[in-house]
Structure formats: C-alpha cells, structure tokens
Scaffold this active site. Structure first.
Site, PDB file in Angstrom:
ATOM      1  N   ALA A  64     -46.988  14.495  -5.474  1.00  8.17           N
ATOM      2  CA  ALA A  64     -46.624  14.043  -6.826  1.00  8.17           C
ATOM      3  C   ALA A  64     -47.384  12.766  -7.481  1.00  8.17           C
ATOM      4  O   ALA A  64     -48.214  12.135  -6.657  1.00  8.17           O
ATOM      5  CB  ALA A  64     -45.092  13.482  -6.673  1.00  8.17           C
ATOM      6  N   GLY A 109     -45.505  17.465  -2.908  1.00 12.73           N
ATOM      7  CA  GLY A 109     -45.062  18.551  -3.882  1.00 12.73           C
ATOM      8  C   GLY A 109     -46.059  19.618  -4.012  1.00 12.73           C
ATOM      9  O   GLY A 109     -45.544  20.860  -4.406  1.00 12.73           O
ATOM     10  N   GLU A 112     -44.730  21.889  -1.236  1.00 10.58           N
ATOM     11  CA  GLU A 112     -43.543  22.674  -1.689  1.00 10.58           C
ATOM     12  C   GLU A 112     -43.704  23.802  -2.796  1.00 10.58           C
ATOM     13  O   GLU A 112     -43.049  24.664  -2.720  1.00 10.58           O
ATOM     14  CB  GLU A 112     -42.644  21.422  -1.969  1.00 10.58           C
ATOM     15  CG  GLU A 112     -42.103  20.535  -1.187  1.00 10.58           C
ATOM     16  CD  GLU A 112     -41.427  19.514  -1.736  1.00 10.58           C
ATOM     17  OE1 GLU A 112     -40.192  19.037  -1.531  1.00 10.58           O
ATOM     18  OE2 GLU A 112     -42.200  18.611  -2.560  1.00 10.58           O
ATOM     19  N   GLU A 132     -44.086  12.592   2.709  1.00  8.38           N
ATOM     20  CA  GLU A 132     -43.015  11.458   1.910  1.00  8.38           C
ATOM     21  C   GLU A 132     -42.610  10.216   2.559  1.00  8.38           C
ATOM     22  O   GLU A 132     -42.429   9.131   2.106  1.00  8.38           O
ATOM     23  CB  GLU A 132     -41.892  12.262   0.966  1.00  8.38           C
ATOM     24  CG  GLU A 132     -42.402  13.212   0.207  1.00  8.38           C
ATOM     25  CD  GLU A 132     -42.871  14.464   0.444  1.00  8.38           C
ATOM     26  OE1 GLU A 132     -43.126  15.342  -0.417  1.00  8.38           O
ATOM     27  OE2 GLU A 132     -43.026  14.798   2.055  1.00  8.38           O
TER      28      GLU A 132
END
Length: 258
Positions: A64, A109, A112, A132
């Site tokens: 991110a 992300g 993901e 994270e």
C-alpha cells in the site's frame, strides 16, 4: 495521468499497474482505476481472460501507499479495507479467468492482489510477503483469509506474524505460485499461452469451474469482516503511528503495545 494501463489482444486483457516511482504501490487512485478496469471487462464480450502485472521488472505491487495509509482515521481505514476486499472479491469471483504475472515484489496489498487472481505465475526475482505487522497493523485486503487457504493455517500465521518474505521458489513449494520462470518476457509469454489455452475451452464451463471452487470457501465471509474491523482498529494504536512513522523516516520502529 492514469496509473493503470490496459492492452487487449486475442481475447486477453492485460492490465499493468504503473506507478514506477512508488514500486507500483496501491493507493486509492490505483484501487479505483483497477476496479473500473475489472468492472468494464466483465461487460466486454471481447475480453475472455485477464492478465494483471506490474510495470517494469522490479515490482509487481510493493504494498500500500504508506504515506496515504498513515493519515487514515479508524473510519477511513475501515472503508479502505472494505474497498480493497470488495475489489479483490470481484476479481476472485470473476467469470473470466485471471492470471497474476508477478514480476518482482508482491508485498502487502500486492500479495493480496495476486492471491485474488485465479492463477499466479512469477519470475525468479519475485518476493512475496505480508509485512504489515512491521507497521503495527494487519493485512486488510483479504490476506489473512486467502493466504491461509493457499498455504495452510500454520504457515500463514508464521508468514503474517513474522512479516517475512519468501522467494518465488519458496512460494511455489508452498502452493502460493503455480509456475516460476526466469524473465519478465518469459512470464508474459507463459501467461498469454496459458490464458489462450484456457479461453479456448467452453466459456460457461470455465466460469462454472471458478464458481464451484470458490463456493468451497464462501463460509469465510465472516473472516473478511473481522479482518476489516481489526485492520481499522489497528489504526487507532500508538504502535501504528510509530510503525508508519518509522517506515517513512527509514528507521527501526519502537513498539510499546499501546
């Protein structure tokens, strides 16, 4: 300037995430453009399959946008998590086969996003991880759910709690990646060849294969809701503020558990 590039050839839509200065990190603008590309493709009968990749050879998506993330309130964080989850769920449930062509870093992300695609192919230099916890937060776009589905509960807990990265070959041995090739050129050639083969089959049958396999995991919806709520809760902690500040300032965080 758009951060998503699209190219359509022989029934395959190639979506390239292009934020090279930010290692193709996912910010809100990127999520919105990616959502539009996926949504539009679902109504385009000329699109039979989709390849998603990152611009360049160093990074697929390196997570991110931390600067954007660091300023979120709890409510904004919940909305962002739900936005990402909804997008990746739409990708996962797309009736059109999707391949993640992973060139370089697939972190946070980015990992993901790759896991939401139906098939994952990678170059030798690819690295995977959900780091994270280094920011005092948890994955928020479905990572806690899909990683466990793909590599098993124990390994998912290990990878998410340590924040460790794994190589492309390690990812293949874990079942996170289907195939590994040497170069970006070979990666795109393999992705196109595989999709060309898949889309030559009966479209209804392919769509129903995706739907049937995904049905086995539909009971996990509660897990996604919990993930989004806890992702948002993490943004209220001092550890989150310390973790994101340390990342931006390029120093080691000092977590206090508050």
């Amino acid at each position: 300037m758009p951060v998503i590039k699209t190219h359509h050839t022989n029934g395959v839509l190639v979506i390239t995430i292009s934020r090279p200065d930010a290692m193709n990190a996912l910010n809100v603008e990127t999520l919105d453009e990616l959502h539009k590309a996926i949504h539009d493709s679902s109504f385009n009968s000329d699109v039979k399959g989709i390849v998603i990749t990152g611009d360049g050879e160093k990074s697929f998506v390196a997570g991110a946008d931390i600067k954007e993330l660091s300023s979120l309130s709890k409510e904004e964080a919940l909305t962002l998590s739900q936005k990402g989850q909804q997008l990746f769920k739409a990708l996962e449930n797309s009736s059109k086969p999707t391949i993640a062509a992973i060139n370089g870093f697939a972190l946070g992300g980015g990992c993901e996003l790759a896991m939401a695609c139906h098939i994952r192919l990678a170059t030798e230099n690819a690295k995977f991880g959900q780091p994270e916890v280094n920011l005092g937060i948890i994955p928020g776009y479905g990572g806690t759910q899909r990683l466990a589905q793909l590599v098993g509960r124990g390994k998912a807990l290990e990878l998410i709690m340590t924040g460790d990265m794994v190589t492309a070959q390690e990812a293949k041995s874990l079942g996170l990646v289907n195939h590994v090739v040497a170069t970006k050129t070979e990666l795109m050639e393999l992705a196109m060849a595989m999709l060309t083969k898949i889309i030559s089959k009966g479209p209804v049958a392919i769509a129903n294969v995706i739907k049937s396999i995904n049905a086995g995991y539909s009971f996990e919806d509660a897990g996604y809701t919990t993930e989004a709520e806890l992702f948002a809760a993490c943004t209220t902690t001092q550890d989150f503020k310390e973790g994101t500040s340390a990342f931006i300032e390029k120093r080691k965080p000092n977590f206090t558990g508050r």
